[in-house]
Scaffold this active site. Structure first.
Site, PDB file in Angstrom:
ATOM      1  N   LYS A  47     -11.371  -4.199  -2.871  1.00 38.49           N
ATOM      2  CA  LYS A  47     -12.312  -3.105  -3.097  1.00 38.49           C
ATOM      3  C   LYS A  47     -11.609  -1.813  -3.502  1.00 38.49           C
ATOM      4  O   LYS A  47     -12.216  -0.948  -4.094  1.00 38.49           O
ATOM      5  CB  LYS A  47     -13.271  -2.893  -1.924  1.00 38.49           C
ATOM      6  CG  LYS A  47     -12.717  -2.919  -0.530  1.00 38.49           C
ATOM      7  CD  LYS A  47     -13.895  -2.705   0.422  1.00 38.49           C
ATOM      8  CE  LYS A  47     -13.723  -3.401   1.748  1.00 38.49           C
ATOM      9  NZ  LYS A  47     -12.634  -2.857   2.570  1.00 38.49           N
TER      10      LYS A  47
ATOM     11  N   LYS B  73       0.808  -1.222   0.000  1.00 38.66           N
ATOM     12  CA  LYS B  73       0.000   0.000   0.000  1.00 38.66           C
ATOM     13  C   LYS B  73       0.841   1.272   0.000  1.00 38.66           C
ATOM     14  O   LYS B  73       0.348   2.333  -0.353  1.00 38.66           O
ATOM     15  CB  LYS B  73      -0.976  -0.001   1.186  1.00 38.66           C
ATOM     16  CG  LYS B  73      -2.101  -1.019   1.019  1.00 38.66           C
ATOM     17  CD  LYS B  73      -3.278  -0.756   1.929  1.00 38.66           C
ATOM     18  CE  LYS B  73      -4.450  -1.655   1.574  1.00 38.66           C
ATOM     19  NZ  LYS B  73      -5.604  -1.490   2.436  1.00 38.66           N
TER      20      LYS B  73
ATOM     21  N   LYS C 295      -5.336 -10.188  -6.097  1.00 43.70           N
ATOM     22  CA  LYS C 295      -6.482 -10.366  -5.195  1.00 43.70           C
ATOM     23  C   LYS C 295      -7.638  -9.445  -5.594  1.00 43.70           C
ATOM     24  O   LYS C 295      -7.404  -8.296  -5.960  1.00 43.70           O
ATOM     25  CB  LYS C 295      -6.006 -10.014  -3.777  1.00 43.70           C
ATOM     26  CG  LYS C 295      -7.020 -10.254  -2.685  1.00 43.70           C
ATOM     27  CD  LYS C 295      -6.526  -9.725  -1.339  1.00 43.70           C
ATOM     28  CE  LYS C 295      -6.875  -8.272  -1.123  1.00 43.70           C
ATOM     29  NZ  LYS C 295      -7.019  -7.849   0.277  1.00 43.70           N
TER      30      LYS C 295
HETATM   31  N1  AQP Z   1     -10.058 -11.233  -2.351  1.00 45.21           N
HETATM   32  C1  AQP Z   1     -10.299 -11.686  -1.121  1.00 45.21           C
HETATM   33  N2  AQP Z   1     -10.455 -13.011  -0.913  1.00 45.21           N
HETATM   34  C2  AQP Z   1     -10.713 -13.498   0.329  1.00 45.21           C
HETATM   35  N3  AQP Z   1     -10.859 -12.703   1.427  1.00 45.21           N
HETATM   36  C3  AQP Z   1     -10.715 -11.383   1.263  1.00 45.21           C
HETATM   37  N4  AQP Z   1     -10.794 -10.340   2.122  1.00 45.21           N
HETATM   38  C4  AQP Z   1     -10.582  -9.187   1.449  1.00 45.21           C
HETATM   39  N5  AQP Z   1     -10.369  -9.451   0.145  1.00 45.21           N
HETATM   40  C5  AQP Z   1     -10.433 -10.798  -0.004  1.00 45.21           C
HETATM   41  C6  AQP Z   1     -11.090 -10.456   3.537  1.00 45.21           C
HETATM   42  O1  AQP Z   1     -12.141  -9.555   3.853  1.00 45.21           O
HETATM   43  C7  AQP Z   1     -11.982  -9.116   5.197  1.00 45.21           C
HETATM   44  C8  AQP Z   1     -12.167  -7.638   5.281  1.00 45.21           C
HETATM   45  O2  AQP Z   1     -11.187  -6.964   4.520  1.00 45.21           O
HETATM   46  P1  AQP Z   1     -10.916  -5.414   4.680  1.00 45.21           P
HETATM   47  O3  AQP Z   1     -11.911  -4.638   3.986  1.00 45.21           O
HETATM   48  O4  AQP Z   1     -10.784  -5.061   6.077  1.00 45.21           O
HETATM   49  O5  AQP Z   1      -9.496  -5.169   4.103  1.00 45.21           O
HETATM   50  P2  AQP Z   1      -8.688  -5.848   3.020  1.00 45.21           P
HETATM   51  O6  AQP Z   1      -8.227  -7.179   3.467  1.00 45.21           O
HETATM   52  O7  AQP Z   1      -7.607  -4.888   2.688  1.00 45.21           O
HETATM   53  O8  AQP Z   1      -9.747  -6.034   1.844  1.00 45.21           O
HETATM   54  P3  AQP Z   1      -9.788  -5.305   0.508  1.00 45.21           P
HETATM   55  O9  AQP Z   1     -11.043  -5.657  -0.192  1.00 45.21           O
HETATM   56  O10 AQP Z   1      -8.534  -5.589  -0.251  1.00 45.21           O
HETATM   57  O11 AQP Z   1      -9.870  -3.798   0.940  1.00 45.21           O
HETATM   58  P4  AQP Z   1      -8.951  -2.602   0.553  1.00 45.21           P
HETATM   59  O12 AQP Z   1      -8.937  -2.626  -0.928  1.00 45.21           O
HETATM   60  O13 AQP Z   1      -9.689  -1.441   1.146  1.00 45.21           O
HETATM   61  O14 AQP Z   1      -7.616  -2.824   1.140  1.00 45.21           O
HETATM   62  C9  AQP Z   1     -10.604  -9.587   5.658  1.00 45.21           C
HETATM   63  O15 AQP Z   1     -10.772 -10.723   6.487  1.00 45.21           O
HETATM   64  C10 AQP Z   1      -9.923  -9.980   4.398  1.00 45.21           C
HETATM   65  O16 AQP Z   1      -8.996 -11.030   4.605  1.00 45.21           O
END
Ligand code: AQP
Length: 338
Positions: A198, A114, A195
């Site tokens: 969002k 990040k 991955k």
């Molecule tokens: N692609 C994924 N596959 C499986 N699990 C996932 N998680 C996120 N993406 C995947 C799981 O969702 C939970 C919440 O995630 P988060 O929003 O707190 O942060 P993150 O892991 O950083 O998810 P994102 O979607 O990638 O968000 P951004 O883009 O904002 O950083 C966690 O348990 C995560 O493992």
């Protein structure tokens, strides 16, 4: 009766939640709340680690609450709480920052990802895993259901909790990560080597939980596959990542093994069609319930207030024990953690 084990997990209220969030996290939470004492956090403080818009953060927090309830998190069974509503998170985070080392935080993959290419990296992005450790330890958590991307952070939480316990006394339960056996890392449909996230740049390879049926069909129809032209489930072959991703999504939604699912299809088109149908079946009732919940904001706010009250009880107990153990002078006038 033996006390039930405690489950805790969290989600950031930023962007729109994806199928990755659902399969990696929310779906497990829904199942686990039946058996465990569950707390689910909307981690708004984590959202400050990168550039953010205050109004969007506020609205996103309420929307995320509506989504969690729509997914099936039951406010009578589980505690759903906004992280900033319980002061103990930030308070314990400082103790964790003073327990974790610079070297440990420097090794976090998510920090490297990040911060790459960013001229203004917020200090909070670096210390974020210490806040995450505090989130987990504050509730004496046994199990943390997360997607695979979070396993390094849970490992760090275990390390700092163990170090703290050795130094100051047995204060924290040492948590364990629970990673789903399938779909622990749902991949981007257009770039299956990455991955589904969002915050991804164009979002074309993301299925959002609130996408319409048409959008879901169109995105899955366009999902990247390969030139092999055979529906086979092969682990660890980057060239087959697109088909593997579709097979895993369909397998987890139909409660089968990906290899068995693969044996039902010859053409990629049919696999995509079946995957889209299964995803729509799962997501369209969630979308409807979400609209209902968003139509009654005061109900959402009062469920979050109940969550805060329940969460504060455990949080303040843990925090005062940790403060006491580390040598802070107690004061009768101060109540910690709520
Ligand atoms: N692609 C994924 N596959 C499986 N699990 C996932 N998680 C996120 N993406 C995947 C799981 O969702 C939970 C919440 O995630 P988060 O929003 O707190 O942060 P993150 O892991 O950083 O998810 P994102 O979607 O990638 O968000 P951004 O883009 O904002 O950083 C966690 O348990 C995560 O493992």
């Amino acid at each position: 009766m033996a006390e039930r084990e405690r489950v805790l997990s969290g989600v950031q209220p930023t962007g729109q939640a994806t199928l990755g969030n659902f399969l990696g996290a929310f779906r497990q939470w829904r199942i686990q709340q039946e058996e465990y004492e569950s707390t689910f956090l909307i981690v708004d403080q984590h959202a400050l680690t990168v550039e953010h818009d205050p109004a969007a953060l506020r609205e996103g927090t309420l929307q995320m609450a509506a989504l969690l309830f729509a997914v099936g998190i039951d406010p009578t069974r589980s505690t759903v709480v906004v992280q900033s509503h319980v002061a103990g998170h930030a308070q314990l985070a400082w103790l964790m920052e003073c327990t974790a080392t610079y070297g440990e935080l420097s090794r976090m993959i998510q920090f490297k990802d990040k911060s790459r290419g960013s001229a203004m990296v917020r200090a909070g992005l670096f210390t974020y895993p210490a806040l995450m450790a505090a989130d987990i330890l504050l509730y004496q958590t046994d199990l943390v259901p997360v997607g695979e991307d979070q396993s390094q952070h849970i490992e760090l939480t275990r390390t700092v909790a163990t170090r703290f316990n050795h130094a100051y006394g047995d204060i924290f339960t040492i948590p364990r990560a629970v990673i789903p056996p399938l779909a622990a890392r749902v991949m981007d449909l257009s770039h299956p080597e990455a991955k589904m996230s969002k915050s991804s740049a164009d979002g074309q390879g993301n299925i959002y939980l609130l996408d319409s049926d048409d959008q879901i069909r169109r995105k899955i129809a366009k999902a990247k596959t390969d030139l092999f032209n055979e529906v086979l489930y092969v682990e660890d072959d980057p060239a087959r990542a697109g088909v593997r991703n579709l097979l895993e999504i369909l397998a987890v939604l139909t409660d089968r093994e990906p290899k068995d699912v693969a044996s039902n299809f010859v053409r990629y088109g049919d696999l995509k069609e079946a995957t889209a149908t299964a995803v729509i079946e799962q997501l369209s009732p969630i979308r409807e319930r979400y609209q209902d919940y968003m139509g009654d904001r005061s109900q959402l706010v009062s469920w979050l207030a109940i969550g805060r009250e329940r969460a504060s009880e455990v949080a303040s107990q843990t925090l005062s024990r940790a403060y006491d153990a580390i040598g802070f002078l107690p004061s009768k006038e101060v109540t910690y953690g709520d």
